[in-house]
Design a protein around this motif. Structure first.
Motif, short mmCIF file in Angstrom:
data_model
loop_
_atom_site.label_atom_id
_atom_site.label_comp_id
_atom_site.label_asym_id
_atom_site.label_seq_id
_atom_site.Cartn_x
_atom_site.Cartn_y
_atom_site.Cartn_z
N SER A 110 0.82 -1.21 0.00
CA SER A 110 0.00 0.00 0.00
C SER A 110 0.86 1.26 0.00
N ALA A 170 -11.08 -2.22 8.61
CA ALA A 170 -11.06 -3.38 7.72
C ALA A 170 -12.40 -4.10 7.84
N ARG A 178 -12.46 -4.79 2.26
CA ARG A 178 -12.06 -3.39 2.17
C ARG A 178 -11.17 -3.05 3.35
N ILE A 179 -10.07 -2.36 3.07
CA ILE A 179 -9.12 -1.97 4.11
C ILE A 179 -8.79 -0.49 3.93
N SER A 180 -8.96 0.26 5.00
CA SER A 180 -8.64 1.69 4.98
C SER A 180 -7.29 1.92 5.64
N TRP A 213 -6.86 6.33 2.56
CA TRP A 213 -7.21 5.64 1.32
C TRP A 213 -7.76 4.26 1.65
N THR A 214 -8.79 3.86 0.90
CA THR A 214 -9.39 2.55 1.10
C THR A 214 -9.16 1.69 -0.14
N SER A 216 -9.76 -2.20 -1.99
CA SER A 216 -10.73 -3.29 -1.98
C SER A 216 -10.27 -4.42 -2.90
N GLU A 230 -11.37 4.44 -2.72
CA GLU A 230 -11.87 5.64 -2.03
C GLU A 230 -10.69 6.43 -1.50
#
Length: 234
Positions: A110, A170, A178-180, A213-214, A216, A230
């Protein structure tokens, strides 16, 4: 003479063991080469039929499948300093749904994706953004790039360092994980008009950016890539 032979044999054995300890060991995680996109390990997986996306992973290689299978759930969950307490349940749920998921690997990927996406946006590279973002985020980036081009403006920017990447949320919604991630980074940026005059920013002074930031991923898909879906300010 016999004593000398025994001593020499012992020295040879010692050197042999030392050599094996260096050459015979597996590389540590930090020694693995970086890939070019957030990717979950699946060496046997290939692109779905008809897919024209170029595989450009950026996350480090994961451990072999066999070693992952031998690790307990608790071992697969990293130390809590990589994510907020409120995200732990979601992280565990993702691991339960996909035992290949590795938080340390995801965070390394990431951070690389954060820099790659920003740099692609700054230079107006819509093709690379297409491979890293979902449709909604891509539309936002594309609109901003088009507006910048129409105004005749250019951006010269660089990510100086990413100081932190931390999971703050998460979840799994149906088949989508989805993980932010909250990013803290130092960024130097300057914007110029059509005649090259500086209208904003400076390359001499980096500013601290705080972004949320997310990412997916469809856990049922053979495509291992996580996409940015996102963006927000942290």
């Amino acid at each position: 003479m016999i004593v000398q032979i025994v001593i020499l044999a012992m020295i040879a054995a010692f050197l042999g063991l030392r050599l094996y300890s260096v050459l015979g060991r597996r590389p540590e995680r930090d020694e693995e080469p970086m890939r070019r996109r957030i990717e979950q390990p699946d060496p046997s997986a290939q692109n779905p039929a008809g897919s024209n996306r170029t595989q450009q992973p950026i996350a480090p290689r994961a451990a072999e499948a066999g070693s992952l299978a031998g690790r307990s759930r608790e071992q697969l969950v990293p130390e809590v300093n990589t994510f907020d307490n409120s995200a732990e349940a979601g992280v565990r749920a993702i691991i339960a749904a996909d035992p290949r998921f590795d938080v340390a690997q995801f965070l390394a990927g990431s951070k690389a994706a954060y820099a790659m996406i920003l740099e692609a946006f700054w230079r107006g590279d819509k093709e690379e953004l297409t491979q890293l973002c979902d449709a909604d985020v891509l539309e936002g980036f594309t609109s901003a790039i088009n507006a910048r081009v129409e105004a005749g403006e250019t951006i010269d920017a660089r990510v100086i360092r990413v100081e932190e990447a931390r999971i703050v949320a998460a979840s799994i919604e149906g088949k989508m994980a989805r993980i932010s991630v909250r990013f803290l980074a130092d960024i130097a940026s300057v914007t110029r008009d059509s005649e090259g005059r500086v209208i904003a920013g400076s390359l001499d002074d980096a500013i601290e950016a705080r972004d949320l930031w997310t990412f997916s991923r469809d856990l049922t898909s053979r495509d291992p890539d996580w996409l940015l879906d996102e963006t927000d300010e942290a």
